[in-house]
Design a protein around this motif. Sequence first.
Motif, PDB file in Angstrom:
ATOM      1  N   GLN A 133     -61.800  32.947 -13.366  1.00  0.00           N
ATOM      2  CA  GLN A 133     -63.194  33.387 -13.417  1.00  0.00           C
ATOM      3  C   GLN A 133     -64.134  32.214 -13.664  1.00  0.00           C
ATOM      4  O   GLN A 133     -65.224  32.144 -13.085  1.00  0.00           O
ATOM      5  CB  GLN A 133     -63.360  34.473 -14.488  1.00  0.00           C
ATOM      6  N   GLU A 134     -63.702  31.271 -14.479  1.00  0.00           N
ATOM      7  CA  GLU A 134     -64.498  30.062 -14.716  1.00  0.00           C
ATOM      8  C   GLU A 134     -64.652  29.261 -13.427  1.00  0.00           C
ATOM      9  O   GLU A 134     -65.741  28.779 -13.108  1.00  0.00           O
ATOM     10  CB  GLU A 134     -63.838  29.206 -15.800  1.00  0.00           C
ATOM     11  N   GLU A 135     -63.577  29.133 -12.676  1.00  0.00           N
ATOM     12  CA  GLU A 135     -63.636  28.420 -11.396  1.00  0.00           C
ATOM     13  C   GLU A 135     -64.531  29.152 -10.409  1.00  0.00           C
ATOM     14  O   GLU A 135     -65.313  28.528  -9.685  1.00  0.00           O
ATOM     15  CB  GLU A 135     -62.226  28.242 -10.812  1.00  0.00           C
ATOM     16  N   ALA A 136     -64.452  30.476 -10.380  1.00  0.00           N
ATOM     17  CA  ALA A 136     -65.314  31.260  -9.485  1.00  0.00           C
ATOM     18  C   ALA A 136     -66.781  31.052  -9.843  1.00  0.00           C
ATOM     19  O   ALA A 136     -67.619  30.863  -8.961  1.00  0.00           O
ATOM     20  CB  ALA A 136     -64.944  32.741  -9.561  1.00  0.00           C
ATOM     21  N   ALA A 137     -67.078  31.046 -11.141  1.00  0.00           N
ATOM     22  CA  ALA A 137     -68.471  30.839 -11.587  1.00  0.00           C
ATOM     23  C   ALA A 137     -68.934  29.416 -11.230  1.00  0.00           C
ATOM     24  O   ALA A 137     -70.077  29.224 -10.799  1.00  0.00           O
ATOM     25  CB  ALA A 137     -68.579  31.076 -13.087  1.00  0.00           C
ATOM     26  N   ALA A 138     -68.068  28.427 -11.390  1.00  0.00           N
ATOM     27  CA  ALA A 138     -68.415  27.036 -11.048  1.00  0.00           C
ATOM     28  C   ALA A 138     -68.698  26.907  -9.554  1.00  0.00           C
ATOM     29  O   ALA A 138     -69.624  26.191  -9.159  1.00  0.00           O
ATOM     30  CB  ALA A 138     -67.298  26.100 -11.465  1.00  0.00           C
ATOM     31  N   ARG A 139     -67.935  27.605  -8.739  1.00  0.00           N
ATOM     32  CA  ARG A 139     -68.156  27.561  -7.287  1.00  0.00           C
ATOM     33  C   ARG A 139     -69.508  28.174  -6.920  1.00  0.00           C
ATOM     34  O   ARG A 139     -70.188  27.715  -6.014  1.00  0.00           O
ATOM     35  CB  ARG A 139     -67.033  28.278  -6.544  1.00  0.00           C
ATOM     36  N   LYS A 140     -69.902  29.219  -7.629  1.00  0.00           N
ATOM     37  CA  LYS A 140     -71.189  29.862  -7.358  1.00  0.00           C
ATOM     38  C   LYS A 140     -72.343  28.950  -7.754  1.00  0.00           C
ATOM     39  O   LYS A 140     -73.388  28.939  -7.094  1.00  0.00           O
ATOM     40  CB  LYS A 140     -71.292  31.192  -8.099  1.00  0.00           C
ATOM     41  N   ARG A 141     -72.161  28.189  -8.833  1.00  0.00           N
ATOM     42  CA  ARG A 141     -73.231  27.281  -9.296  1.00  0.00           C
ATOM     43  C   ARG A 141     -73.372  26.067  -8.391  1.00  0.00           C
ATOM     44  O   ARG A 141     -74.427  25.475  -8.302  1.00  0.00           O
ATOM     45  CB  ARG A 141     -72.945  26.813 -10.722  1.00  0.00           C
ATOM     46  N   ALA A 142     -72.272  25.696  -7.754  1.00  0.00           N
ATOM     47  CA  ALA A 142     -72.269  24.461  -6.945  1.00  0.00           C
ATOM     48  C   ALA A 142     -73.058  24.616  -5.661  1.00  0.00           C
ATOM     49  O   ALA A 142     -73.331  25.603  -5.128  1.00  0.00           O
ATOM     50  CB  ALA A 142     -70.846  24.050  -6.632  1.00  0.00           C
ATOM     51  N   VAL A 163     -56.237  33.562   3.757  1.00  0.00           N
ATOM     52  CA  VAL A 163     -56.289  32.100   3.850  1.00  0.00           C
ATOM     53  C   VAL A 163     -57.696  31.605   3.516  1.00  0.00           C
ATOM     54  O   VAL A 163     -57.881  30.494   3.036  1.00  0.00           O
ATOM     55  CB  VAL A 163     -55.849  31.652   5.263  1.00  0.00           C
ATOM     56  N   GLU A 164     -58.686  32.456   3.733  1.00  0.00           N
ATOM     57  CA  GLU A 164     -60.089  32.104   3.500  1.00  0.00           C
ATOM     58  C   GLU A 164     -60.581  32.433   2.086  1.00  0.00           C
ATOM     59  O   GLU A 164     -61.753  32.222   1.784  1.00  0.00           O
ATOM     60  CB  GLU A 164     -60.971  32.841   4.508  1.00  0.00           C
ATOM     61  N   ALA A 165     -59.730  32.936   1.212  1.00  0.00           N
ATOM     62  CA  ALA A 165     -60.155  33.318  -0.145  1.00  0.00           C
ATOM     63  C   ALA A 165     -60.783  32.127  -0.863  1.00  0.00           C
ATOM     64  O   ALA A 165     -60.331  30.986  -0.697  1.00  0.00           O
ATOM     65  CB  ALA A 165     -58.971  33.854  -0.937  1.00  0.00           C
ATOM     66  N   PRO A 166     -61.823  32.363  -1.669  1.00  0.00           N
ATOM     67  CA  PRO A 166     -62.497  31.263  -2.357  1.00  0.00           C
ATOM     68  C   PRO A 166     -61.683  30.638  -3.489  1.00  0.00           C
ATOM     69  O   PRO A 166     -61.929  29.505  -3.869  1.00  0.00           O
ATOM     70  CB  PRO A 166     -63.770  31.910  -2.902  1.00  0.00           C
TER      71      PRO A 166
END
Length: 184
Positions: free
Chosen positions: A175-184, A23-26
């Motif tokens: 993967q694009e969404e994961a990278a965007a989350r890391k940049r945010a 449930v906590e997955a990014p």
Amino acid sequence: MIVRRPDLGVPVSPQRDHIRGSVEAPLTLLEYGDFECPHCGSAHDIVNAIRTRMRSQLRFVFRHFPLRTLHPGAELAAEAAEAAGHQEKFWAMHDMLYENQQRLTAPDLVAYAAALGLDLEMFASDLTKRVYAPKVQDNLMSGVRSGVKGTPGLYINGIHHDGACDLTALMAALQEEAAARKRA
């Protein structure tokens, strides 16, 4: 910085939704699906491959969007999945329905319930009384509010996925969404 507004009309909730994974997955991949839709059948295999690759980084959410006029067995199949869910076997029934898309009559659904070890009397009663029709309708209406036009309707962290529904395109979008989350 561009702020993206979620397209998903009804946010994911563990109290309402069927969730596979943490449930906590990014990352959240949500599908509005139809058990009789051949495109959803293909997406089922793709989602399973993505889940295997992404493991704890991804939670998968499934909501019903039966296309009644195109797929006459889809609505009862969705209700069968919910009836199985009431007996803690939603995902097992979900998988069985996609593996048997050409056989979704009421007797088929009861046979699947038996194979899963469900309480058949309760399951058959739930189907006959259409106990889970309101939940399926609620899922369908949440899809309509989210702008779903066909199935599979895919959302990544609440944003509609307009790209192809193949392994390469979905992995790239995640993967694009994961990278965007890391940049945010």
